[in-house]
Design an enzyme around this catalytic site. Structure first.
Site, PDB file in Angstrom:
ATOM      1  N   SER A   1      -4.005  -6.934  64.318  1.00 15.96           N
ATOM      2  CA  SER A   1      -4.068  -7.022  65.838  1.00 15.96           C
ATOM      3  C   SER A   1      -5.161  -7.950  66.220  1.00 15.96           C
ATOM      4  O   SER A   1      -6.063  -8.250  65.590  1.00 15.96           O
ATOM      5  CB  SER A   1      -4.175  -5.555  66.191  1.00 15.96           C
ATOM      6  OG  SER A   1      -3.107  -4.664  66.014  1.00 15.96           O
TER       7      SER A   1
HETATM    8  N1  SAH Z   1      -4.342  -1.499  61.590  1.00 10.56           N
HETATM    9  C1  SAH Z   1      -3.812  -2.760  60.776  1.00 10.56           C
HETATM   10  C2  SAH Z   1      -2.439  -3.334  61.905  1.00 10.56           C
HETATM   11  C3  SAH Z   1      -1.282  -2.894  61.110  1.00 10.56           C
HETATM   12  S1  SAH Z   1       0.276  -3.667  61.499  1.00 10.56           S
HETATM   13  C4  SAH Z   1      -4.932  -3.818  60.814  1.00 10.56           C
HETATM   14  O1  SAH Z   1      -5.708  -3.380  61.258  1.00 10.56           O
HETATM   15  O2  SAH Z   1      -4.573  -4.746  60.258  1.00 10.56           O
HETATM   16  C5  SAH Z   1       1.233  -2.071  61.418  1.00 10.56           C
HETATM   17  C6  SAH Z   1       1.217  -1.426  60.148  1.00 10.56           C
HETATM   18  O3  SAH Z   1       1.846  -0.439  60.298  1.00 10.56           O
HETATM   19  C7  SAH Z   1       1.968  -2.382  59.260  1.00 10.56           C
HETATM   20  O4  SAH Z   1       1.264  -2.377  57.791  1.00 10.56           O
HETATM   21  C8  SAH Z   1       3.193  -1.346  58.682  1.00 10.56           C
HETATM   22  O5  SAH Z   1       3.524  -1.617  57.628  1.00 10.56           O
HETATM   23  C9  SAH Z   1       2.666   0.010  59.140  1.00 10.56           C
HETATM   24  N2  SAH Z   1       3.490   1.072  59.234  1.00 10.56           N
HETATM   25  C10 SAH Z   1       4.599   1.060  60.005  1.00 10.56           C
HETATM   26  N3  SAH Z   1       5.320   2.274  60.022  1.00 10.56           N
HETATM   27  C11 SAH Z   1       4.563   2.941  59.275  1.00 10.56           C
HETATM   28  C12 SAH Z   1       4.757   4.321  59.006  1.00 10.56           C
HETATM   29  N4  SAH Z   1       5.738   5.033  59.161  1.00 10.56           N
HETATM   30  N5  SAH Z   1       3.522   4.938  58.112  1.00 10.56           N
HETATM   31  C13 SAH Z   1       2.604   4.240  57.740  1.00 10.56           C
HETATM   32  N6  SAH Z   1       2.492   2.837  58.268  1.00 10.56           N
HETATM   33  C14 SAH Z   1       3.525   2.289  58.708  1.00 10.56           C
END
Ligand code: SAH
Length: 217
Positions: A65
């Protein structure tokens, strides 16, 4: 390739121009972001852009993000230092490392194995010993470790996953982007003496929350 000190200067500029100027004022949040080397969470070719005012790709169709959104969500959690925090969507691990400096313990869940493995290597490298991670569908929460004082979901779903509400401590606070697949509202859900209070923060655009209580893969 920028030198280490250039990264430090870029990070200072990020704090001033993207966070302070837009009203982020929690000194602990600003300090944690000042001390987190965001460039190591992206691939080498993108490191020079790591402190820019935008999200960046981290592979597997996912993104880290924008710094301001990380700061806004972290500030909205109102952490004092003693909390147990659940994060859904580990991604690069950046948000988890920021959180780990502001609370007692972070439990972070990711569904993509490649991303989880990469993030775990960074947690080790930065010696973040208060981060526990798990490869799973985060929409189910982490029942064995519940309740959580705070829950942060960093992917967007159609609604707040029911298991997460069930695993929220009272008092507790959960933050999640909710909406359709193109635009969502960042919402804060507060649980106070058995009552749920919801308020909107700002419109956002996140990647999909995929799982049992999210979107279908
Ligand atoms: N917090 C992260 C941003 C992540 S983007 C950072 O600091 O980089 C969102 C993430 O959520 C992705 O990696 C995606 O694979 C994950 N995601 C999506 N659905 C999910 C679920 N049901 N359980 C766990 N992770 C999930």
């Amino acid at each position: 390739m920028l030198s280490l000190s250039s990264f430090t200067i870029n990070r200072e500029r990020m704090i001033q121009e993207q966070l302070l100027s837009r009203g982020i004022e929690d000194a602990r949040v600003l300090d944690a972001m000042q001390h987190t080397p965001r460039h190591i969470f992206v691939e080498d070719a993108l490191q020079e852009q790591a402190y820019g005012d935008f999200p960046l790709p981290i592979g597997c169709g996912q993104t880290i993000s924008q710094p301001y959104i990380v700061a806004l969500m972290t500030e909205a959690l109102a952490l004092e230092g003693h909390e147990k925090v659940l994060e859904i969507g580990t991604g690069s691990g950046y948000q988890a490392v920021v959180l780990s400096q502001l609370c007692a313990r972070v439990y972070t869940v990711e569904r993509v194995e490649l991303l989880m493995n990469r993030a775990r290597r960074i947690f080790d490298r930065l010696r973040c010993h208060n981060i526990c991670s798990r490869l799973d569908d985060g929409t189910m929460g982490w029942p064995a470790e519940a309740p959580f004082d705070r829950i942060i979901v960093t992917a967007a779903g159609p609604r707040v996953p029911e298991p997460l509400l069930a695993q929220l401590a009272d008092p507790g606070r959960l933050i999640i982007p909710v909406g359709d697949r193109y635009e969502q509202m960042l919402q804060v859900v507060e649980l106070i003496e058995g009552e749920l209070l919801v308020h909107d923060i700002t419109p956002v655009r996140f990647v999909d929350l995929i799982g049992e209580h999210g979107w279908a893969g």
